[in-house]
Design an enzyme around this catalytic site. Sequence first.
Site, mmCIF file in Angstrom:
data_model
loop_
_atom_site.group_PDB
_atom_site.id
_atom_site.type_symbol
_atom_site.label_atom_id
_atom_site.label_comp_id
_atom_site.label_asym_id
_atom_site.label_seq_id
_atom_site.Cartn_x
_atom_site.Cartn_y
_atom_site.Cartn_z
ATOM 1 N N CYS A 120 -14.359 -1.589 57.860
ATOM 2 C CA CYS A 120 -13.011 -1.301 57.349
ATOM 3 C C CYS A 120 -13.026 -0.240 56.250
ATOM 4 O O CYS A 120 -12.190 0.668 56.243
ATOM 5 C CB CYS A 120 -12.309 -2.568 56.884
ATOM 6 S SG CYS A 120 -12.939 -3.296 55.373
ATOM 7 N N HIS A 131 -10.840 -6.694 52.552
ATOM 8 C CA HIS A 131 -10.405 -5.923 53.721
ATOM 9 C C HIS A 131 -9.225 -5.041 53.294
ATOM 10 O O HIS A 131 -8.457 -5.408 52.401
ATOM 11 C CB HIS A 131 -9.971 -6.841 54.871
ATOM 12 C CG HIS A 131 -9.739 -6.112 56.162
ATOM 13 N ND1 HIS A 131 -10.770 -5.686 56.971
ATOM 14 C CD2 HIS A 131 -8.586 -5.704 56.762
ATOM 15 C CE1 HIS A 131 -10.264 -5.052 58.018
ATOM 16 N NE2 HIS A 131 -8.947 -5.052 57.917
ATOM 17 N N HIS A 136 -6.105 -0.137 60.487
ATOM 18 C CA HIS A 136 -7.348 -0.600 59.865
ATOM 19 C C HIS A 136 -8.429 -0.722 60.930
ATOM 20 O O HIS A 136 -8.162 -0.628 62.136
ATOM 21 C CB HIS A 136 -7.117 -1.959 59.199
ATOM 22 C CG HIS A 136 -6.884 -3.076 60.177
ATOM 23 N ND1 HIS A 136 -7.642 -4.218 60.237
ATOM 24 C CD2 HIS A 136 -5.953 -3.211 61.170
ATOM 25 C CE1 HIS A 136 -7.208 -5.012 61.187
ATOM 26 N NE2 HIS A 136 -6.172 -4.427 61.773
#
Length: 317
Positions: A229, A278, A290
């Site tokens: 990520c 994240h 993402h």
Amino acid sequence: MKKVALSVALAGGVFLAPQVADAALGDQTLREGMNHGDVKELQDRLSSEGHFTYHTSTGYFGSITRQAVRDFQRDAGIDVDGIAGPQTFNAMGVSGGSSSSNVSSGSGDWITYNGTLRSGSRGASVTTLQDALNSLGHNAGSADGVFGPKTAEAVRSFQRDAGITADGIAGPQTYKALNGETVVKSESTGSSSDSGSASSTVESIISTAKSLEGTPYVWGGTSPSGFDCSGFLQYAFAQNGKSIPRTVATIHDAATSVSTPQRGDLVFFETYTSGPSHAGIYLGDGKFIHAGSSTGVTIADMNSSYWSPRYLGAGRL
């Protein structure tokens, strides 16, 4: 677009360089490696100001001409990049001719950015890119509009010469280099033009991010062959001349907290561990893009039953 042929010129050595049809000085960007009548006229102007010191104007844009352009730019108080583009010609008092002499029409640039191109891309934008690469001496093969291995290698060759990430993907940073623009963002002056530039950068980052949809998730991945990520965020920003930290936690610390995210802001979530673990790029309307561990690069809904309870907040870089 101009037709390109190869010619040989002497200026302290023998060179193979792109030769472009004659045009008025100022209607095309001139850079190292070109052999053209406009270059000779540029050399004459630089010589009259004491910057071009070679004994004769050759028409070949080599290291001596590049240094002369840099010296002129420094004296004129403009960006010093050794490339004679619109800003340099304006400082010389030169008004450009028709934009039809450029690789693509527009604001005097060689090539217009219409979206990131990569292996598998097809269409007129690929043809224009291939023509531009070929004209600059980076062999993209036949300008057939198909972004294959040869075009990817030509992009990498150009990127290496330009000193930018050599990944074979033609994104905003590569187009800026093709157009002779600096890829290092200058300091903000607080003017209204900065706001427009920032907005343009945000859209370019989002465009880069969207072009990577479908890229698989790879732990520790930082390239289009696979992202985690934070590697995905770092790559999308780097392709647009912005350096950001490597991990979600350090990105979160570097960002300025905002109560309501705007397009291009980062949104942070708490997933496998406490604290920000994240993150993605906010697209508006509750959506963000993402690199998910189970989905790869994809667009998700912040209001979903999974992401909503894990949302920590937004930040702006």
